[in-house]
Design an enzyme around this catalytic site. Sequence first.
Site, PDB file in Angstrom:
ATOM      1  N   LYS A 111     -29.652  -2.264 -22.433  1.00 39.36           N
ATOM      2  CA  LYS A 111     -29.891  -2.206 -23.678  1.00 39.36           C
ATOM      3  C   LYS A 111     -31.058  -1.778 -24.368  1.00 39.36           C
ATOM      4  O   LYS A 111     -31.261  -1.226 -25.358  1.00 39.36           O
ATOM      5  CB  LYS A 111     -29.874  -3.970 -24.499  1.00 39.36           C
ATOM      6  N   LYS A 165     -17.975  -4.303 -28.556  1.00 41.19           N
ATOM      7  CA  LYS A 165     -18.072  -4.171 -29.943  1.00 41.19           C
ATOM      8  C   LYS A 165     -19.179  -3.282 -30.489  1.00 41.19           C
ATOM      9  O   LYS A 165     -19.102  -2.842 -31.393  1.00 41.19           O
ATOM     10  CB  LYS A 165     -18.298  -5.301 -30.440  1.00 41.19           C
ATOM     11  N   LYS A 215     -17.168  -0.408 -20.177  1.00 35.06           N
ATOM     12  CA  LYS A 215     -16.690  -1.865 -20.545  1.00 35.06           C
ATOM     13  C   LYS A 215     -16.336  -1.763 -22.194  1.00 35.06           C
ATOM     14  O   LYS A 215     -16.974  -0.609 -22.962  1.00 35.06           O
ATOM     15  CB  LYS A 215     -17.924  -2.641 -20.597  1.00 35.06           C
TER      16      LYS A 215
HETATM   17  P1  AMP Z   1     -20.437 -10.980 -25.856  1.00 36.79           P
HETATM   18  O1  AMP Z   1     -19.558 -10.170 -27.063  1.00 36.79           O
HETATM   19  O2  AMP Z   1     -21.355  -9.693 -25.302  1.00 36.79           O
HETATM   20  O3  AMP Z   1     -21.362 -12.031 -26.546  1.00 36.79           O
HETATM   21  O4  AMP Z   1     -19.425 -11.491 -24.789  1.00 36.79           O
HETATM   22  C1  AMP Z   1     -18.964 -12.602 -25.108  1.00 36.79           C
HETATM   23  C2  AMP Z   1     -17.972 -13.007 -23.776  1.00 36.79           C
HETATM   24  O5  AMP Z   1     -17.011 -12.105 -23.670  1.00 36.79           O
HETATM   25  C3  AMP Z   1     -18.592 -13.047 -22.473  1.00 36.79           C
HETATM   26  O6  AMP Z   1     -18.089 -14.105 -21.470  1.00 36.79           O
HETATM   27  C4  AMP Z   1     -18.182 -11.581 -21.945  1.00 36.79           C
HETATM   28  O7  AMP Z   1     -18.379 -11.522 -20.722  1.00 36.79           O
HETATM   29  C5  AMP Z   1     -16.861 -11.618 -22.437  1.00 36.79           C
HETATM   30  N1  AMP Z   1     -16.585 -10.066 -22.785  1.00 36.79           N
HETATM   31  C6  AMP Z   1     -17.346  -9.024 -23.522  1.00 36.79           C
HETATM   32  N2  AMP Z   1     -16.587  -7.902 -23.471  1.00 36.79           N
HETATM   33  C7  AMP Z   1     -15.769  -7.877 -22.288  1.00 36.79           C
HETATM   34  C8  AMP Z   1     -14.935  -6.953 -21.744  1.00 36.79           C
HETATM   35  N3  AMP Z   1     -14.676  -5.864 -22.208  1.00 36.79           N
HETATM   36  N4  AMP Z   1     -14.056  -7.654 -20.563  1.00 36.79           N
HETATM   37  C9  AMP Z   1     -14.051  -8.787 -20.311  1.00 36.79           C
HETATM   38  N5  AMP Z   1     -14.949  -9.845 -20.852  1.00 36.79           N
HETATM   39  C10 AMP Z   1     -15.612  -9.558 -21.733  1.00 36.79           C
END
Ligand code: AMP
Length: 343
Positions: free
Chosen positions: A119, A205, A202
Amino acid sequence: MAEAGHTARVFSGIQPSGGLTLGNYLGALKRFVETQDTGGMETIYCIVDMHAITVWQDPDKLTRATRELAAGFIASGIDPRKSVLFNQSQVAAHAQMAWVFNCVARLGWMQRMTQFKDKAGKNSENVSLGLFAYPALMAADILVYHATHVPVGEDQKQHVELTRDIAAKFNNDFGVDFFPLTEPVIEGAATRVMSLRDGTKKMSKSDPSDMSRINLTDDADTIAKKIRKAKTDPEPLPENLGGLEGRPEARNLVNIYAALAETTPEQVIAEHGGQQFGTFKPSLADLAVARLEPISSEMSRLMEDPAEIDRILREGAGRAEAIAAPILRRTYEIVGMVGAGSH
Ligand code: AMP
Ligand code: TRP
């Protein structure tokens, strides 16, 4: 100093920074619901707004994203009567515990965090101090509830390991057995959902291309179009799992199918092996629409009554606070803060 044994308790969080993706749903939300419904454990789920502001957020958008994420949790099947659902900033104990952990965690540990390095990029002198300290706040989120299990996607594993390091160092520094060594729970076919445009990245968003991801708010046509246009190679699906080796895009679509259908990649290959993507993609699109459409329409319905969402979060915060307060008080007491306990 004797401390009570740790009963199993689940905690996880998602940031309200932008919309939810299929990666969040399969890697996190869907598994939170399964844990709530089958685990027999207390489940605490948090919208981590204080993590979100480690990079600047437009205030109105943050408010909306917080409510929308709450709607996403509920629409996915989180029942606010069964689970504790709230936003982080309403429970001050997270920030209070985070300060203690800022003083336990070592600079060198934080410098190894790959998410920070990603990041911050080349701009690391210019990012907020909060972005650097972020994993200590995450450890506080987890440990202020003595949570023993944290369901997350693959990308969060290093942060949960850091949480264990902080717990162990605190216990050791103060000669107590107070904080549990929390386990990350990374399971299922879709612990790492990849971008639809690049099978080595990955799904996120924050990717500039909207075609790289499926959003929980996408309508049926958009979902179908994104899957139809997803990058693939020209070969048909292999007849066995080994044939996915070196084919990240094909593997990703098989994993997504398996997770949505609640089966295994082996089973998907057994049923669809040998198919061209021209056949497989429409089946995947139908499945994705069938699974996601009810969630997105329920989210829109819930978003029509923001006051009700706020009420649910306030109530959840009250229940969270009741669990966290004695653990924070005892932490202060262990550290030697006057006024915290019986000194
Ligand atoms: P975040 O959107 O980064 O706050 O992630 C929230 C949750 O979603 C966390 O448990 C991440 O590990 C999971 N997560 C986010 N993106 C992915 C992805 N592409 N594949 C699997 N899990 C994800
Ligand atoms: N850091 C996590 C993410 O970006 C979100 C998060 C904050 C979290 N606190 C947590 C996840 C505690 C699990 C447990 O996805």
